[in-house]
Design an enzyme around this catalytic site. Sequence first.
Site, PDB file in Angstrom:
ATOM      1  N   ARG A  47     -10.729   3.228   0.280  1.00  0.00           N
ATOM      2  CA  ARG A  47      -9.327   2.840   0.313  1.00  0.00           C
ATOM      3  C   ARG A  47      -9.118   1.665  -0.632  1.00  0.00           C
ATOM      4  NH1 ARG A  47     -10.292  -1.440   1.548  1.00  0.00           N
ATOM      5  NH2 ARG A  47      -8.099  -1.988   1.372  1.00  0.00           N
ATOM      6  N   GLY A  48      -7.856   1.363  -0.875  1.00  0.00           N
ATOM      7  CA  GLY A  48      -7.535   0.372  -1.892  1.00  0.00           C
ATOM      8  C   GLY A  48      -7.193   1.113  -3.170  1.00  0.00           C
ATOM      9  N   GLN A 197      -7.888  -3.512   8.572  1.00  0.00           N
ATOM     10  CA  GLN A 197      -8.665  -3.764   7.354  1.00  0.00           C
ATOM     11  C   GLN A 197      -8.980  -5.246   7.168  1.00  0.00           C
ATOM     12  OE1 GLN A 197      -5.804  -1.927   7.465  1.00  0.00           O
ATOM     13  NE2 GLN A 197      -5.823  -0.272   5.959  1.00  0.00           N
ATOM     14  N   ASP A 238      -0.112  -1.356  -3.913  1.00  0.00           N
ATOM     15  CA  ASP A 238      -0.443   0.052  -4.111  1.00  0.00           C
ATOM     16  C   ASP A 238       0.473   0.703  -5.136  1.00  0.00           C
ATOM     17  OD1 ASP A 238      -2.479   1.357  -1.897  1.00  0.00           O
ATOM     18  OD2 ASP A 238      -1.628  -0.555  -1.290  1.00  0.00           O
ATOM     19  N   ASN A 248       2.979  -2.271  -0.557  1.00  0.00           N
ATOM     20  CA  ASN A 248       1.649  -2.716  -0.140  1.00  0.00           C
ATOM     21  C   ASN A 248       1.500  -2.435   1.350  1.00  0.00           C
ATOM     22  OD1 ASN A 248      -0.902  -3.979  -0.837  1.00  0.00           O
ATOM     23  ND2 ASN A 248      -0.248  -5.717   0.401  1.00  0.00           N
TER      24      ASN A 248
END
EC number: 5.3.1.23
Length: 345
Positions: A47-48, A197, A238, A248
Amino acid sequence: MKEIKSIEFKNEVLYLIDQRKLPNSYEIFECKTYRDVNFAIKEMVVRGAPAIGAAAAYGVVLAAKEFLKEDREIFFEKIEEALEVIANSRPTAVNLMWAVKRMKKVIEKNKELELIDIYQALKKEADSIYLEDIETNKKMAKFGNEVIKENAVILTHCNTGALATVGYGTALGVIREAHYSGKNIFVYADETRPRLQGSKLTAWELVQEGIPAKLIADSVAATLIRDGKIDVILVGADRIALNGDTANKIGTFMLSVIAKVYNVPFYVVAPTSTIDFEIESGKEIIIEERSPEEVTHINGVRIAPEGIEVYNPAFDVTPHENITGIITEKGIIKPPYKENILKLK
């Protein structure tokens, strides 16, 4: 400490740190096909936005390898299908589409070559995306360090570190740079519900690096900001629209509103690959909605009653007027955002 590598491609296999298992277990997830990569992105093994982009690129490489023995016509049909599957893994992170488009251009440019040569060209492009991300993050970190004062107390949200990228990180990369330059910083990390997260990943990275920090519940942030205990807020992105509106992790918008009320600098840290030059504002950004179980359960244990409905957007959009600056590998973008973002194109 040992360098954190969220992604590694060797011997025709993509190895990913399985971020679903951290911090209690360090496990490697192996992707041997593009379908594995699609699963890994969808299920948040990786992810990211930058990490997703690099994983997607290697997913195309794995697809090309799988179809090498097919006839040319079938090869291109199958690759097109794979590109579509990978591109639709998650809807919000623009780096995913950016990487897929780069790989698609390589296929189109080399269409007359032997299939093995097309595969090699794709592999070379994926490697470039990988290496560029590390270089980009280090450049961002240096620019970002300029806004961090000595003894600064920093608030961050979600995970924007080496785990969210190929290496070093975006917002957490700036924090690393400030720490290693001896600025005596302190970090508050939001836990970041519902996927946690912040507690599972950011806190893990901060502990690994020995950066002084405290983990907080998301609802504590407003009190810290009001009480003057936060000097600067650093978040990732994002997708960034032309006008500077930024998608985001859910909860980012809320922080930006409080920061604006109490005049705390609020910076977005993201590579220019996260800017979507095709959309004017955040109103055009598709916001992914995820499973209700992410809210009703923690680590498989139900925490909400049966029958309750859930709204679970993965992201929100922070309006550009709440953002002090956007830190990129090309420098810090300040308002007017559209005018200054277009200069980067």
